[in-house]
Design a protein around this motif. Structure first.
Motif, PDB file in Angstrom:
ATOM      1  N   ARG A 116      21.266 -33.216 -50.412  1.00 27.84           N
ATOM      2  CA  ARG A 116      22.368 -33.723 -49.596  1.00 27.84           C
ATOM      3  C   ARG A 116      23.218 -32.552 -49.146  1.00 27.84           C
ATOM      4  NH1 ARG A 116      27.454 -34.007 -51.893  1.00 27.84           N
ATOM      5  NH2 ARG A 116      27.577 -33.447 -54.104  1.00 27.84           N
ATOM      6  N   VAL A 117      24.006 -32.761 -48.119  1.00 23.51           N
ATOM      7  CA  VAL A 117      24.992 -31.761 -47.717  1.00 23.51           C
ATOM      8  C   VAL A 117      26.123 -31.769 -48.735  1.00 23.51           C
ATOM      9  CG1 VAL A 117      26.800 -31.241 -46.017  1.00 23.51           C
ATOM     10  CG2 VAL A 117      24.478 -31.748 -45.250  1.00 23.51           C
ATOM     11  N   SER A 118      26.457 -30.599 -49.280  1.00 24.30           N
ATOM     12  CA  SER A 118      27.492 -30.546 -50.314  1.00 24.30           C
ATOM     13  C   SER A 118      28.683 -29.684 -49.931  1.00 24.30           C
ATOM     14  CB  SER A 118      26.895 -30.061 -51.640  1.00 24.30           C
ATOM     15  OG  SER A 118      26.303 -28.789 -51.486  1.00 24.30           O
ATOM     16  N   TYR A 119      28.662 -29.080 -48.736  1.00 22.73           N
ATOM     17  CA  TYR A 119      29.837 -28.378 -48.221  1.00 22.73           C
ATOM     18  C   TYR A 119      29.632 -28.145 -46.727  1.00 22.73           C
ATOM     19  CZ  TYR A 119      27.058 -24.041 -48.296  1.00 22.73           C
ATOM     20  OH  TYR A 119      26.098 -23.085 -48.080  1.00 22.73           O
ATOM     21  N   VAL A 120      30.681 -27.682 -46.063  1.00 20.42           N
ATOM     22  CA  VAL A 120      30.627 -27.422 -44.620  1.00 20.42           C
ATOM     23  C   VAL A 120      31.159 -26.024 -44.342  1.00 20.42           C
ATOM     24  CG1 VAL A 120      31.500 -28.121 -42.338  1.00 20.42           C
ATOM     25  CG2 VAL A 120      30.930 -29.869 -44.051  1.00 20.42           C
ATOM     26  N   ASP A 170      33.361 -37.101 -44.938  1.00 20.65           N
ATOM     27  CA  ASP A 170      33.357 -37.144 -46.408  1.00 20.65           C
ATOM     28  C   ASP A 170      34.405 -36.160 -46.916  1.00 20.65           C
ATOM     29  OD1 ASP A 170      32.950 -37.051 -49.130  1.00 20.65           O
ATOM     30  OD2 ASP A 170      30.776 -36.798 -49.019  1.00 20.65           O
ATOM     31  N   VAL A 181      35.557 -33.282 -40.987  1.00 14.33           N
ATOM     32  CA  VAL A 181      35.094 -33.279 -42.383  1.00 14.33           C
ATOM     33  C   VAL A 181      35.768 -34.408 -43.155  1.00 14.33           C
ATOM     34  CG1 VAL A 181      34.935 -31.945 -44.517  1.00 14.33           C
ATOM     35  CG2 VAL A 181      34.655 -30.796 -42.304  1.00 14.33           C
ATOM     36  N   ASP A 198      22.808 -34.024 -42.959  1.00 14.15           N
ATOM     37  CA  ASP A 198      22.854 -34.788 -44.201  1.00 14.15           C
ATOM     38  C   ASP A 198      21.679 -35.760 -44.265  1.00 14.15           C
ATOM     39  OD1 ASP A 198      24.017 -35.397 -46.688  1.00 14.15           O
ATOM     40  OD2 ASP A 198      25.135 -37.080 -45.842  1.00 14.15           O
ATOM     41  N   GLY A 200      24.529 -26.521 -47.358  1.00 15.49           N
ATOM     42  CA  GLY A 200      25.768 -26.666 -46.610  1.00 15.49           C
ATOM     43  C   GLY A 200      25.471 -26.864 -45.142  1.00 15.49           C
ATOM     44  N   ILE A 226      27.171 -32.775 -39.069  1.00 18.55           N
ATOM     45  CA  ILE A 226      27.114 -33.003 -40.513  1.00 18.55           C
ATOM     46  C   ILE A 226      26.182 -34.174 -40.814  1.00 18.55           C
ATOM     47  CG2 ILE A 226      28.402 -33.561 -42.605  1.00 18.55           C
ATOM     48  CD1 ILE A 226      30.903 -32.398 -41.232  1.00 18.55           C
ATOM     49  N   SER A 277      35.286 -35.392 -49.705  1.00 18.24           N
ATOM     50  CA  SER A 277      34.966 -34.672 -50.940  1.00 18.24           C
ATOM     51  C   SER A 277      34.221 -33.366 -50.666  1.00 18.24           C
ATOM     52  CB  SER A 277      34.121 -35.553 -51.867  1.00 18.24           C
ATOM     53  OG  SER A 277      32.801 -35.694 -51.376  1.00 18.24           O
ATOM     54  N   LEU A 278      33.825 -33.125 -49.415  1.00 20.34           N
ATOM     55  CA  LEU A 278      33.070 -31.922 -49.090  1.00 20.34           C
ATOM     56  C   LEU A 278      33.993 -30.706 -49.015  1.00 20.34           C
ATOM     57  CD1 LEU A 278      30.709 -33.224 -46.242  1.00 20.34           C
ATOM     58  CD2 LEU A 278      30.106 -32.770 -48.638  1.00 20.34           C
TER      59      LEU A 278
END
Length: 250
Positions: free
Chosen positions: A103-107, A135, A131, A94, A59, A90, A137-138
């Motif tokens: 990969r970055v999958s959340y913030v 992306d 965000v 990423d 994240g 981010i 979708s994060l």
């Protein structure tokens, strides 16, 4: 099941903070610094590689541009600048994560920014806008009932409520300021029992002795506190003894 997350990658140059490798053996999600409050490129790349190797989700822990203050001081930044700062962070992490095979999958916001956007409408919206622009979708992690999570949901982001293992709570369900005595808990067994209560009863005992409802999908185990690894191990072991297996939030 419950997600266990920790703030990692917070060293800078020759200065190290915490035992990231040991924490990555315990947690299921890693909030990795993005260079603004902590972390240099080499440290962040190494941490991303270690997270990928241990199958821990990455994240982006975005914060104020405040290395000297470790991101724990409020910055009166404009919404436009804050949005750009968060997109920048981010993107930087990423890129490093992808170079490491992940990969970055959340913030998750860090420190003073995290606490500010519990109520600060303009900055909360600025982070949401960042965000969404990068992306949508994060998922985003934040304090239950915060302005940030409310605005994230309105924007169509997945809002993940979070609790803290080693931080004291006010009767209103917010975190006691680090400037106050007792804001950070240090007793390993107490922290483990506290997390078990959070996960099983969805409550936490506030500083005045009252029970506060905290419905969280992820629990933060700070990697920079004394005995952080011992705390993390105690939490995981106690949860597992009660049939609760840590796993990333769905």
């Amino acid at each position: 099941m419950v997600d266990l997350n920790a703030d990692l990658g917070e060293g800078y140059g020759t200065w190290t903070l915490g035992d990231d490798a040991a924490m990555l053996a315990v947690v299921t999600s890693a909030n990795i610094a993005c260079g603004f409050h902590a972390g240099d490129p080499a440290t962040l790349l190494r941490t991303c590689r270690e997270a990928v190797a241990t199958n821990v989700r990455i994240g982006a822990q975005v914060g104020y541009h405040d290395l000297v203050g470790f991101g724990r001081r409020f910055v009166d930044v404009t919404a436009e600048d804050l949005t750009a700062d968060v997109i920048y962070q981010i993107g930087a992490l990423d890129g490093l994560a992808r170079a490491a095979g992940g990969r970055v999958s959340y913030v998750k916001p860090h420190g003073a920014l995290y606490n500010t956007i519990v109520r600060h409408e303009a900055q909360a919206q600025a982070v949401v806008d960042a965000v969404t622009a990068y992306d949508a979708s994060l998922p985003v992690l934040g304090l239950p009932g915060s302005e940030f999570l409310r605005r994230a949901e309105t924007a169509g982001l997945r809002a993940v409520p979070e609790a803290f293992a080693d931080r004291a709570y006010t009767p209103e369900g917010t975190l006691v300021s680090r400037r106050e005595p007792g804001a950070v808990l240090h007793d390993v067994d107490e922290v483990a029992r506290r997390v078990l209560q959070l996960v099983t009863d969805r409550t936490v005992t506030a500083v005045d002795g009252s029970e506060v409802v905290v419905d969280a999908a992820s629990v933060c185990l700070h990697g920079d506190t004394p005995a952080a690894v011992d705390m993390a191990l105690a939490v995981r072991e106690l949860l597992q003894r009660h049939g609760i297996e840590p796993a990333p939030f769905a």
